[in-house]
Write a protein that holds these residues in place. Structure first.
Motif, PDB file in Angstrom:
ATOM      1  N   VAL A   1       2.729   9.416 -10.254  1.00  0.00           N
ATOM      2  CA  VAL A   1       2.025   9.362 -11.537  1.00  0.00           C
ATOM      3  C   VAL A   1       1.065  10.544 -11.660  1.00  0.00           C
ATOM      4  O   VAL A   1       0.966  11.182 -12.721  1.00  0.00           O
ATOM      5  N   ALA A   2       0.363  10.865 -10.567  1.00  0.00           N
ATOM      6  CA  ALA A   2      -0.558  12.011 -10.579  1.00  0.00           C
ATOM      7  C   ALA A   2       0.210  13.312 -10.816  1.00  0.00           C
ATOM      8  O   ALA A   2      -0.234  14.178 -11.576  1.00  0.00           O
ATOM      9  N   TRP A   3       1.372  13.442 -10.160  1.00  0.00           N
ATOM     10  CA  TRP A   3       2.189  14.643 -10.333  1.00  0.00           C
ATOM     11  C   TRP A   3       2.572  14.801 -11.799  1.00  0.00           C
ATOM     12  O   TRP A   3       2.397  15.864 -12.391  1.00  0.00           O
TER      13      TRP A   3
ATOM     14  N   PHE B   1     -11.215   4.254  -1.058  1.00  0.00           N
ATOM     15  CA  PHE B   1     -11.789   2.913  -0.983  1.00  0.00           C
ATOM     16  C   PHE B   1     -10.892   1.970  -0.182  1.00  0.00           C
ATOM     17  O   PHE B   1     -11.385   1.112   0.549  1.00  0.00           O
ATOM     18  N   TYR B   2      -9.581   2.138  -0.289  1.00  0.00           N
ATOM     19  CA  TYR B   2      -8.647   1.197   0.322  1.00  0.00           C
ATOM     20  C   TYR B   2      -8.158   1.582   1.717  1.00  0.00           C
ATOM     21  O   TYR B   2      -7.642   0.728   2.433  1.00  0.00           O
TER      22      TYR B   2
ATOM     23  N   LEU C   1       0.832  -1.197   0.000  1.00  0.00           N
ATOM     24  CA  LEU C   1       0.000   0.000   0.000  1.00  0.00           C
ATOM     25  C   LEU C   1       0.874   1.257   0.000  1.00  0.00           C
ATOM     26  O   LEU C   1       0.568   2.228  -0.689  1.00  0.00           O
ATOM     27  N   TYR C   2       1.975   1.241   0.763  1.00  0.00           N
ATOM     28  CA  TYR C   2       2.888   2.385   0.778  1.00  0.00           C
ATOM     29  C   TYR C   2       3.463   2.638  -0.612  1.00  0.00           C
ATOM     30  O   TYR C   2       3.517   3.768  -1.076  1.00  0.00           O
ATOM     31  N   LEU C   3       3.895   1.573  -1.236  1.00  0.00           N
ATOM     32  CA  LEU C   3       4.486   1.688  -2.568  1.00  0.00           C
ATOM     33  C   LEU C   3       3.459   2.160  -3.583  1.00  0.00           C
ATOM     34  O   LEU C   3       3.740   3.053  -4.395  1.00  0.00           O
ATOM     35  N   ILE C   4       2.262   1.596  -3.539  1.00  0.00           N
ATOM     36  CA  ILE C   4       1.197   2.005  -4.461  1.00  0.00           C
ATOM     37  C   ILE C   4       0.838   3.470  -4.236  1.00  0.00           C
ATOM     38  O   ILE C   4       0.656   4.234  -5.189  1.00  0.00           O
ATOM     39  N   ASN C   5       0.774   3.889  -2.974  1.00  0.00           N
ATOM     40  CA  ASN C   5       0.452   5.272  -2.647  1.00  0.00           C
ATOM     41  C   ASN C   5       1.528   6.220  -3.176  1.00  0.00           C
ATOM     42  O   ASN C   5       1.210   7.238  -3.802  1.00  0.00           O
TER      43      ASN C   5
ATOM     44  N   MET D   1      -3.049  12.868   0.530  1.00  0.00           N
ATOM     45  CA  MET D   1      -3.339  11.437   0.644  1.00  0.00           C
ATOM     46  C   MET D   1      -2.081  10.587   0.774  1.00  0.00           C
ATOM     47  O   MET D   1      -2.172   9.374   0.936  1.00  0.00           O
ATOM     48  N   THR D   2      -0.916  11.216   0.771  1.00  0.00           N
ATOM     49  CA  THR D   2       0.323  10.498   1.068  1.00  0.00           C
ATOM     50  C   THR D   2       0.709  10.626   2.542  1.00  0.00           C
ATOM     51  O   THR D   2       1.511   9.845   3.040  1.00  0.00           O
ATOM     52  N   LEU D   3       0.140  11.610   3.228  1.00  0.00           N
ATOM     53  CA  LEU D   3       0.588  11.917   4.586  1.00  0.00           C
ATOM     54  C   LEU D   3       0.306  10.814   5.597  1.00  0.00           C
ATOM     55  O   LEU D   3       1.022  10.699   6.593  1.00  0.00           O
TER      56      LEU D   3
END
Length: 172
Positions: free
Chosen positions: A14-16, A44-45, A4-8, A100-102
């Motif tokens: 990717v968003a940046w 959701f997750y 989850l950390y890696l995906i986040n 959402m990374t915090l």
């Protein structure tokens, strides 16, 4: 949990790239939709989605104020669609995504001294803006004053966001 950390972290990167690259390509709407989809997937997750919504809302307000003031005082000029003199919408999406990374990939900052957040902000805040200018999403004069303003701003902003994340997490 490490996945989850890696995906986040990857999702934010990717968003940046999507937001910054979209400015010069006329694809801002697509980038905003993409970020909205990522934010919805995140909610959701995660274990406490309403805490994430509160944090994202607070960070968004802070981010709009920061970037609007940076632009107003001619520290940096952002390109892209905006509402009047406010910062562009793609930056709004990035602030939400960063919030959402915090609690996930940047959660380690919440258990460190605020000085660590200040140092991370001091270094990586200006670098992020600089990278955005190199990709054509903004422009600024690379001077000691402008870089110092960006560094000082992020030196204060990141610890403030970390404190906000801590406070919201403690009000379950």
């Amino acid at each position: 949990m490490h996945r989850l950390y890696l995906i986040n972290a990857l999702g934010f990167q990717v968003a940046w790239w999507a937001c910054v690259a979209s400015v010069g390509q006329g694809m801002e709407i697509a980038a905003l939709v993409f970020c909205m989809a990522l934010a919805c997937a995140h909610l959701f997750y995660v274990e406490h989605p309403w805490q994430e919504v509160k944090l994202a809302s607070g960070v968004l307000v802070m981010g709009i104020a920061i970037d609007t003031l940076l632009q107003y005082f001619s520290v940096i000029h952002f390109y892209g669609w905006s509402l009047g003199a406010l910062s562009p919408f793609w930056l709004w999406a990035l602030w939400v995504m960063f919030a959402m990374t915090l609690n996930v990939s940047l959660a380690f900052l919440k258990v460190r001294a605020l000085l660590v957040s200040a140092l991370v902000g001091l270094i990586f805040g200006p670098l992020s803006y600089y990278a955005g200018t190199k990709l054509g999403a903004a422009s600024f004069e690379i001077s000691i004053i402008h870089v110092s303003v960006l560094a000082f701003t992020w030196m204060l902003a990141l610890p403030a966001m970390v404190l906000m994340a801590q406070k919201i997490a403690n009000t379950k």
